[in-house]
Scaffold this motif. Structure first.
Motif, PDB file in Angstrom:
ATOM      1  N   MET A   1       0.850  -1.162   0.000  1.00 36.28           N
ATOM      2  CA  MET A   1       0.000   0.000   0.000  1.00 36.28           C
ATOM      3  C   MET A   1       0.901   1.231   0.000  1.00 36.28           C
ATOM      4  SD  MET A   1      -3.029   0.951   2.672  1.00 36.28           S
ATOM      5  CE  MET A   1      -2.167   0.203   4.001  1.00 36.28           C
ATOM      6  N   ALA A   2       0.485   2.250  -0.699  1.00 33.95           N
ATOM      7  CA  ALA A   2       1.254   3.491  -0.760  1.00 33.95           C
ATOM      8  C   ALA A   2       1.238   4.185   0.601  1.00 33.95           C
ATOM      9  CB  ALA A   2       0.671   4.410  -1.823  1.00 33.95           C
ATOM     10  N   PRO A   3       2.369   4.734   1.010  1.00 35.92           N
ATOM     11  CA  PRO A   3       2.441   5.390   2.318  1.00 35.92           C
ATOM     12  C   PRO A   3       1.429   6.526   2.504  1.00 35.92           C
ATOM     13  CG  PRO A   3       4.639   5.079   1.412  1.00 35.92           C
ATOM     14  CD  PRO A   3       3.664   4.691   0.335  1.00 35.92           C
ATOM     15  N   TRP A   4       1.097   7.230   1.423  1.00 38.05           N
ATOM     16  CA  TRP A   4       0.158   8.345   1.545  1.00 38.05           C
ATOM     17  C   TRP A   4      -1.257   7.874   1.879  1.00 38.05           C
ATOM     18  CZ3 TRP A   4      -3.841   7.878  -1.777  1.00 38.05           C
ATOM     19  CH2 TRP A   4      -3.646   7.145  -2.949  1.00 38.05           C
ATOM     20  N   ALA A   5      -1.554   6.601   1.657  1.00 41.27           N
ATOM     21  CA  ALA A   5      -2.898   6.076   1.899  1.00 41.27           C
ATOM     22  C   ALA A   5      -3.064   5.471   3.284  1.00 41.27           C
ATOM     23  CB  ALA A   5      -3.238   5.041   0.840  1.00 41.27           C
ATOM     24  N   ASP A   6      -1.983   5.336   4.043  1.00 39.24           N
ATOM     25  CA  ASP A   6      -2.035   4.668   5.348  1.00 39.24           C
ATOM     26  C   ASP A   6      -3.100   5.239   6.274  1.00 39.24           C
ATOM     27  OD1 ASP A   6      -0.060   2.861   4.727  1.00 39.24           O
ATOM     28  OD2 ASP A   6       1.544   4.008   5.676  1.00 39.24           O
ATOM     29  N   ASP A   7      -3.157   6.551   6.400  1.00 34.05           N
ATOM     30  CA  ASP A   7      -4.097   7.179   7.334  1.00 34.05           C
ATOM     31  C   ASP A   7      -5.549   6.935   6.916  1.00 34.05           C
ATOM     32  OD1 ASP A   7      -4.787   8.864   9.595  1.00 34.05           O
ATOM     33  OD2 ASP A   7      -5.316  10.397   8.111  1.00 34.05           O
ATOM     34  N   ALA A   8      -5.834   7.145   5.636  1.00 37.60           N
ATOM     35  CA  ALA A   8      -7.204   6.960   5.150  1.00 37.60           C
ATOM     36  C   ALA A   8      -7.645   5.503   5.266  1.00 37.60           C
ATOM     37  CB  ALA A   8      -7.318   7.436   3.702  1.00 37.60           C
ATOM     38  N   VAL A   9      -6.763   4.581   4.910  1.00 41.79           N
ATOM     39  CA  VAL A   9      -7.097   3.159   5.000  1.00 41.79           C
ATOM     40  C   VAL A   9      -7.305   2.767   6.459  1.00 41.79           C
ATOM     41  CG1 VAL A   9      -6.212   0.822   4.632  1.00 41.79           C
ATOM     42  CG2 VAL A   9      -5.998   2.533   2.837  1.00 41.79           C
ATOM     43  N   GLY A  10      -6.475   3.286   7.339  1.00 41.44           N
ATOM     44  CA  GLY A  10      -6.643   3.003   8.763  1.00 41.44           C
ATOM     45  C   GLY A  10      -7.988   3.460   9.291  1.00 41.44           C
ATOM     46  N   ARG A  11      -8.421   4.635   8.848  1.00 43.32           N
ATOM     47  CA  ARG A  11      -9.725   5.143   9.293  1.00 43.32           C
ATOM     48  C   ARG A  11     -10.875   4.311   8.714  1.00 43.32           C
ATOM     49  NH1 ARG A  11      -9.815  10.984   7.650  1.00 43.32           N
ATOM     50  NH2 ARG A  11      -7.957  10.486   6.479  1.00 43.32           N
ATOM     51  N   LEU A  12     -10.751   3.894   7.456  1.00 49.21           N
ATOM     52  CA  LEU A  12     -11.793   3.070   6.849  1.00 49.21           C
ATOM     53  C   LEU A  12     -11.872   1.697   7.497  1.00 49.21           C
ATOM     54  CD1 LEU A  12     -11.261   4.032   3.117  1.00 49.21           C
ATOM     55  CD2 LEU A  12     -13.246   4.592   4.532  1.00 49.21           C
ATOM     56  N   ILE A  13     -10.733   1.133   7.844  1.00 45.42           N
ATOM     57  CA  ILE A  13     -10.730  -0.152   8.554  1.00 45.42           C
ATOM     58  C   ILE A  13     -11.337   0.029   9.939  1.00 45.42           C
ATOM     59  CG2 ILE A  13      -9.239  -1.889   9.619  1.00 45.42           C
ATOM     60  CD1 ILE A  13      -7.392  -1.593   7.161  1.00 45.42           C
ATOM     61  N   GLY A  14     -10.971   1.103  10.627  1.00 45.20           N
ATOM     62  CA  GLY A  14     -11.515   1.385  11.952  1.00 45.20           C
ATOM     63  C   GLY A  14     -13.020   1.579  11.951  1.00 45.20           C
ATOM     64  N   ALA A  15     -13.550   2.112  10.847  1.00 44.47           N
ATOM     65  CA  ALA A  15     -14.994   2.326  10.723  1.00 44.47           C
ATOM     66  C   ALA A  15     -15.705   1.097  10.164  1.00 44.47           C
ATOM     67  CB  ALA A  15     -15.260   3.528   9.824  1.00 44.47           C
ATOM     68  N   SER A  16     -14.973   0.005   9.942  1.00 39.56           N
ATOM     69  CA  SER A  16     -15.511  -1.252   9.396  1.00 39.56           C
ATOM     70  C   SER A  16     -16.122  -1.084   8.015  1.00 39.56           C
ATOM     71  CB  SER A  16     -16.529  -1.877  10.350  1.00 39.56           C
ATOM     72  OG  SER A  16     -15.910  -2.224  11.563  1.00 39.56           O
ATOM     73  N   ILE A  17     -15.617  -0.129   7.233  1.00 38.83           N
ATOM     74  CA  ILE A  17     -16.103   0.057   5.871  1.00 38.83           C
ATOM     75  C   ILE A  17     -15.338  -0.855   4.918  1.00 38.83           C
ATOM     76  CG2 ILE A  17     -16.293   1.703   3.957  1.00 38.83           C
ATOM     77  CD1 ILE A  17     -16.907   3.841   6.104  1.00 38.83           C
ATOM     78  N   ILE A  18     -14.038  -0.992   5.140  1.00 40.22           N
ATOM     79  CA  ILE A  18     -13.252  -1.929   4.347  1.00 40.22           C
ATOM     80  C   ILE A  18     -12.620  -2.956   5.270  1.00 40.22           C
ATOM     81  CG2 ILE A  18     -12.786  -0.309   2.478  1.00 40.22           C
ATOM     82  CD1 ILE A  18      -9.973   0.056   3.594  1.00 40.22           C
ATOM     83  N   ARG A  19     -12.329  -4.100   4.687  1.00 40.12           N
ATOM     84  CA  ARG A  19     -11.676  -5.185   5.417  1.00 40.12           C
ATOM     85  C   ARG A  19     -10.643  -5.807   4.493  1.00 40.12           C
ATOM     86  NH1 ARG A  19     -17.230  -7.754   7.517  1.00 40.12           N
ATOM     87  NH2 ARG A  19     -17.754  -6.128   8.981  1.00 40.12           N
ATOM     88  N   GLY A  20      -9.729  -6.544   5.049  1.00 41.27           N
ATOM     89  CA  GLY A  20      -8.740  -7.225   4.242  1.00 41.27           C
ATOM     90  C   GLY A  20      -9.301  -8.479   3.595  1.00 41.27           C
ATOM     91  N   LEU A  21      -8.483  -9.067   2.736  1.00 40.12           N
ATOM     92  CA  LEU A  21      -8.879 -10.316   2.096  1.00 40.12           C
ATOM     93  C   LEU A  21      -8.929 -11.448   3.110  1.00 40.12           C
ATOM     94  CD1 LEU A  21      -6.684  -9.975  -1.117  1.00 40.12           C
ATOM     95  CD2 LEU A  21      -9.126  -9.507  -0.877  1.00 40.12           C
ATOM     96  N   THR A  22      -8.002 -11.399   4.065  1.00 39.97           N
ATOM     97  CA  THR A  22      -7.973 -12.341   5.183  1.00 39.97           C
ATOM     98  C   THR A  22      -7.613 -11.537   6.425  1.00 39.97           C
ATOM     99  OG1 THR A  22      -5.616 -12.857   5.019  1.00 39.97           O
ATOM    100  CG2 THR A  22      -7.109 -14.184   3.668  1.00 39.97           C
TER     101      THR A  22
END
Length: 55
Positions: free
Chosen positions: A1-22
């Motif tokens: 994952m690109a370093p610039w996306a870390d914060d946004a992805v972290g927030r989306l994971i925290g909000a249970s909007i996105i999840r990993g493949l496993t």
């Protein structure tokens, strides 16, 4: 994952909007299916309270 996306992805994971493949694999360069996109859109609309959480 690109370093610039870390914060946004972290927030989306925290909000249970996105999840990993496993539990241990996220897969940011993988193609998303239509079903995966629909589920993410539903979760986002529920988080924004645009649709009923039970829908």
């Amino acid at each position: 994952m690109a370093p610039w996306a870390d914060d946004a992805v972290g927030r989306l994971i925290g909000a249970s909007i996105i999840r990993g493949l496993t539990e241990t694999k996220f897969g940011p360069r993988e193609y998303a299916s239509r079903a995966q996109g629909a589920v993410q859109l539903k979760r986002m609309l529920q988080a924004m309270q645009f649709i009923n959480p039970q829908a």
